[in-house]
Design a protein around this motif. Structure first.
Motif, PDB file in Angstrom:
ATOM      1  N   ILE A 277      44.878  38.853  32.808  1.00 19.99           N
ATOM      2  CA  ILE A 277      43.902  38.496  33.922  1.00 19.99           C
ATOM      3  C   ILE A 277      44.525  37.397  34.697  1.00 19.99           C
ATOM      4  O   ILE A 277      44.290  37.235  35.997  1.00 19.99           O
ATOM      5  CB  ILE A 277      42.508  38.183  33.149  1.00 19.99           C
ATOM      6  CG1 ILE A 277      42.028  39.530  32.359  1.00 19.99           C
ATOM      7  CG2 ILE A 277      41.645  37.582  34.415  1.00 19.99           C
ATOM      8  CD1 ILE A 277      40.550  39.141  31.675  1.00 19.99           C
TER       9      ILE A 277
ATOM     10  N   CYS B 195      46.961  38.578  37.324  1.00 23.62           N
ATOM     11  CA  CYS B 195      46.469  39.288  38.407  1.00 23.62           C
ATOM     12  C   CYS B 195      45.848  38.333  39.238  1.00 23.62           C
ATOM     13  O   CYS B 195      45.728  38.493  40.486  1.00 23.62           O
ATOM     14  CB  CYS B 195      45.491  40.566  37.890  1.00 23.62           C
ATOM     15  SG  CYS B 195      46.186  41.971  37.161  1.00 23.62           S
ATOM     16  N   CYS B 196      45.114  37.505  38.765  1.00 24.79           N
ATOM     17  CA  CYS B 196      44.414  36.285  39.481  1.00 24.79           C
ATOM     18  C   CYS B 196      45.258  35.526  40.474  1.00 24.79           C
ATOM     19  O   CYS B 196      45.136  35.446  41.533  1.00 24.79           O
ATOM     20  CB  CYS B 196      43.406  35.551  38.628  1.00 24.79           C
ATOM     21  SG  CYS B 196      41.861  35.939  38.118  1.00 24.79           S
TER      22      CYS B 196
ATOM     23  N   GLU C  51      40.153  45.355  40.731  1.00 28.06           N
ATOM     24  CA  GLU C  51      38.926  44.738  40.369  1.00 28.06           C
ATOM     25  C   GLU C  51      38.941  43.265  40.748  1.00 28.06           C
ATOM     26  O   GLU C  51      37.686  42.849  41.085  1.00 28.06           O
ATOM     27  CB  GLU C  51      38.829  45.093  38.654  1.00 28.06           C
ATOM     28  CG  GLU C  51      38.374  46.288  38.295  1.00 28.06           C
ATOM     29  CD  GLU C  51      38.164  46.300  36.822  1.00 28.06           C
ATOM     30  OE1 GLU C  51      37.251  46.222  36.165  1.00 28.06           O
ATOM     31  OE2 GLU C  51      39.254  46.499  36.057  1.00 28.06           O
ATOM     32  N   ILE C  52      39.940  42.696  40.462  1.00 23.86           N
ATOM     33  CA  ILE C  52      40.046  41.186  40.688  1.00 23.86           C
ATOM     34  C   ILE C  52      39.908  40.954  42.177  1.00 23.86           C
ATOM     35  O   ILE C  52      39.020  40.165  42.446  1.00 23.86           O
ATOM     36  CB  ILE C  52      41.225  40.539  40.180  1.00 23.86           C
ATOM     37  CG1 ILE C  52      40.687  40.364  38.597  1.00 23.86           C
ATOM     38  CG2 ILE C  52      41.325  39.360  40.817  1.00 23.86           C
ATOM     39  CD1 ILE C  52      42.291  40.196  37.767  1.00 23.86           C
TER      40      ILE C  52
ATOM     41  N   GLN D  54      36.279  41.476  43.197  1.00 25.11           N
ATOM     42  CA  GLN D  54      35.325  40.376  42.814  1.00 25.11           C
ATOM     43  C   GLN D  54      35.618  39.114  43.658  1.00 25.11           C
ATOM     44  O   GLN D  54      34.691  38.422  44.440  1.00 25.11           O
ATOM     45  CB  GLN D  54      35.530  39.884  41.582  1.00 25.11           C
ATOM     46  CG  GLN D  54      34.914  40.673  40.360  1.00 25.11           C
ATOM     47  CD  GLN D  54      34.805  39.911  39.093  1.00 25.11           C
ATOM     48  OE1 GLN D  54      35.299  38.843  38.996  1.00 25.11           O
ATOM     49  NE2 GLN D  54      34.021  40.505  38.341  1.00 25.11           N
TER      50      GLN D  54
ATOM     51  N   LEU E 243      35.765  40.386  32.992  1.00 28.44           N
ATOM     52  CA  LEU E 243      36.187  39.423  34.122  1.00 28.44           C
ATOM     53  C   LEU E 243      35.282  38.509  34.527  1.00 28.44           C
ATOM     54  O   LEU E 243      34.187  38.485  34.244  1.00 28.44           O
ATOM     55  CB  LEU E 243      36.477  40.182  35.514  1.00 28.44           C
ATOM     56  CG  LEU E 243      37.583  41.506  35.479  1.00 28.44           C
ATOM     57  CD1 LEU E 243      37.604  41.948  36.497  1.00 28.44           C
ATOM     58  CD2 LEU E 243      38.921  40.821  34.968  1.00 28.44           C
TER      59      LEU E 243
END
Lengths: 229, 229
Positions: A43, A46-47, A78-79, A82, B229
Motif C-alpha cells: 500500500i 502504491c501510495c 484503487e489508490i 481514492q 485502504l
C-alpha cells in the motif's frame, strides 16, 4: 521482459518497487530516482507512486511477472481512484509473463486446455473461499495453477489442496513444480499428485496440477488439446 | 514480445508459422527460410517444424500470445514424441504475454484475484464439458476469461455462456471485451453481464467476466485483491 516494459522503465523519471525486484533490473534503473520498499509495503509503495505521479512526475512501478495477476496494478488503480476520483492521469498497465505461463513453459505444455489460477495465500482471502475454488476446479477437470503455494507461516494449505484434488483425480496425475520460473536459478520438478507436496515448495514456487488428460512425454508435462495425430 | 523470443527468432535458421502471425514479425524474419501455413494447418505446421529440427536445422515455430496457452507448444511435443520417442532434441518453449493478461492490462486490473480461462471453441472439446466448466467457474466466483468467444460458424456459445453466468452473478457484473489485445488496432469495451454479448465479439476478441467484487473505477475494470485502504 517485453520491449514495452523496458521502454517504460527507460522513460520513467522515478522507479518504485519492492527492493528484491528492483535488484533484478539494476542495470536498467541507473541514474534515476528509485523508491524501494519492503515486501509487505504494497500500500505504501502504491501510495508513493500515485502521489509522485499526481505531482507531475513520470513514474514506473515495478512488479515481477505480470502486474495484473495478483500484482500491483489493481492497488494502483484503487489508490488513484481514492486520491483523485475521476482523475485523467494516464496509467498504462504493461502486461508481462506471469508465473503460470513461465512455469508452464519450463515444464512443457500443461496449459493447452482450460485452466484455473488460484492463490493459496489466506492473507487477504478466507481459506473457506480458497478451498471451495480448489474443489470446483478439481471437479471441472481444470488444469490448476497454484500461486503462493506455501510459506513459513502457512505449511498446511498445500496438503489440504492435495487432499481436495485426490478426491477427484488419480494419484498418478502429473504435477509440476517450478521455483524461480523464468528467472535465474530456475528449478523444475515433474512429479505426481501423490508426491508433489514433499518437494521443496515455497513462496518462490509455482505448482501446476494436470487434468485427467495430462501426460508426461519424455520428461515433459503435456495436456493434449485434442488433435487426432 | 520478450527479449528472449526476439533472440530465438534471430538465432533460428528456419521460421515456421501461420502466415498472419508471420506477417506481424516480418521485420524480424528477413533473410531466413520461412515456412508459412494456413490457420487450420496446425498439425502440418508442427510436423514440418519437427522434421526440419530432427534433420539438424535450428527451427523457430511462431505462436501469437503465449505458445503454451491453447498454442502450438503441446502439439510440437506430442508430434516430436511420436516421431522420435525419447529424443534428446532440445526444445525450448518460450513464454509470452497471453491474451488473458494482455486484455486484462487493456481493461485495468480484473485479474487481481483467482481466475479461470476457458475456450468456447468446440472444435476439439465437446460443448458439454465447456458448459460444465463455465458453470463451475461461475459458481466459484472466479473471474473468467473466455478465449475464442465467437466465430462465424459458432454464434450461440457466447449467449449460452452469458446465460450460465447470469444464473450466478448479477446482470451488472462488469465485463470487458478486448479485440486485438496488445496488438495494433486494439479495441476495448467496458460493459456488463447483461449487455456484453451485443458487442462486436469475434475470434480476435477476449472476454473477461468480473467476479462479485469487480468494480468499474474511472472507466477501468478492477477486482480488488482485498487490501484495506
Amino acid at each position: 521482459m517485453t520491449a514495452r516494459a523496458r521502454k517504460a522503465l527507460e522513460e520513467a523519471e522515478v522507479i518504485v518497487g519492492y527492493h528484491t525486484y528492483l535488484d533484478l533490473i539494476r542495470d536498467l534503473t541507473g541514474g534515476r530516482e528509485v523508491v524501494a520498499t519492503g515486501m509487505t509495503g504494497e500500500i505504501e509503495r502504491c501510495c508513493r507512486a500515485v502521489q509522485l505521479a499526481l505531482a507531475g512526475r513520470k513514474v514506473a512501478i515495478v512488479s515481477s511477472g505480470d502486474p495484473g495477476v495478483y500484482g500491483m496494478a489493481g492497488l494502483v488503480l484503487e489508490i488513484l481512484h481514492q486520491a483523485a476520483p475521476g482523475s485523467r492521469l494516464p496509467v498504462a498497465i504493461i502486461p508481462g509473463v506471469t508465473a503460470a505461463t513461465a512455469a508452464a513453459a519450463a515444464l512443457g505444455a500443461p496449459l493447452m486446455h482450460d485452466f484455473a489460477v488460484i492463490s493459496l495465500s489466506d492473507r487477504l482471502t478466507p481459506w473457506e473461499l480458497i478451498a471451495r475454488r480448489l474443489e470446483l476446479a478439481a471437479q471441472g477437470d481444470f488444469v490448476t495453477v497454484l500461486y503462493n503455494p506455501r510459506s513459513h507461516g502457512r505449511q498446511r494449505h498445500l496438503h489440504l489442496a492435495q487432499e481436495i484434488f485426490l478426491r477427484y483425480r488419480s494419484p498418478e496425475t502429473p504435477v509440476g513444480v517450478v521455483r524461480n520460473a523464468g528467472r535465474e536459478g530456475e528449478e523444475v520438478w515433474v512429479s505426481d499428485l501423490l508426491k508433489f507436496a514433499d518437494l521443496p515448495v515455497d513462496m518462490l514456487a509455482t505448482v501446476i496440477i494436470g487434468n485427467s488428460q495430462t501426460r508426461v512425454l519424455d520428461g515433459r508435462l503435456v495436456t493434449p488439446r485434442g488433435y487426432r495425430l
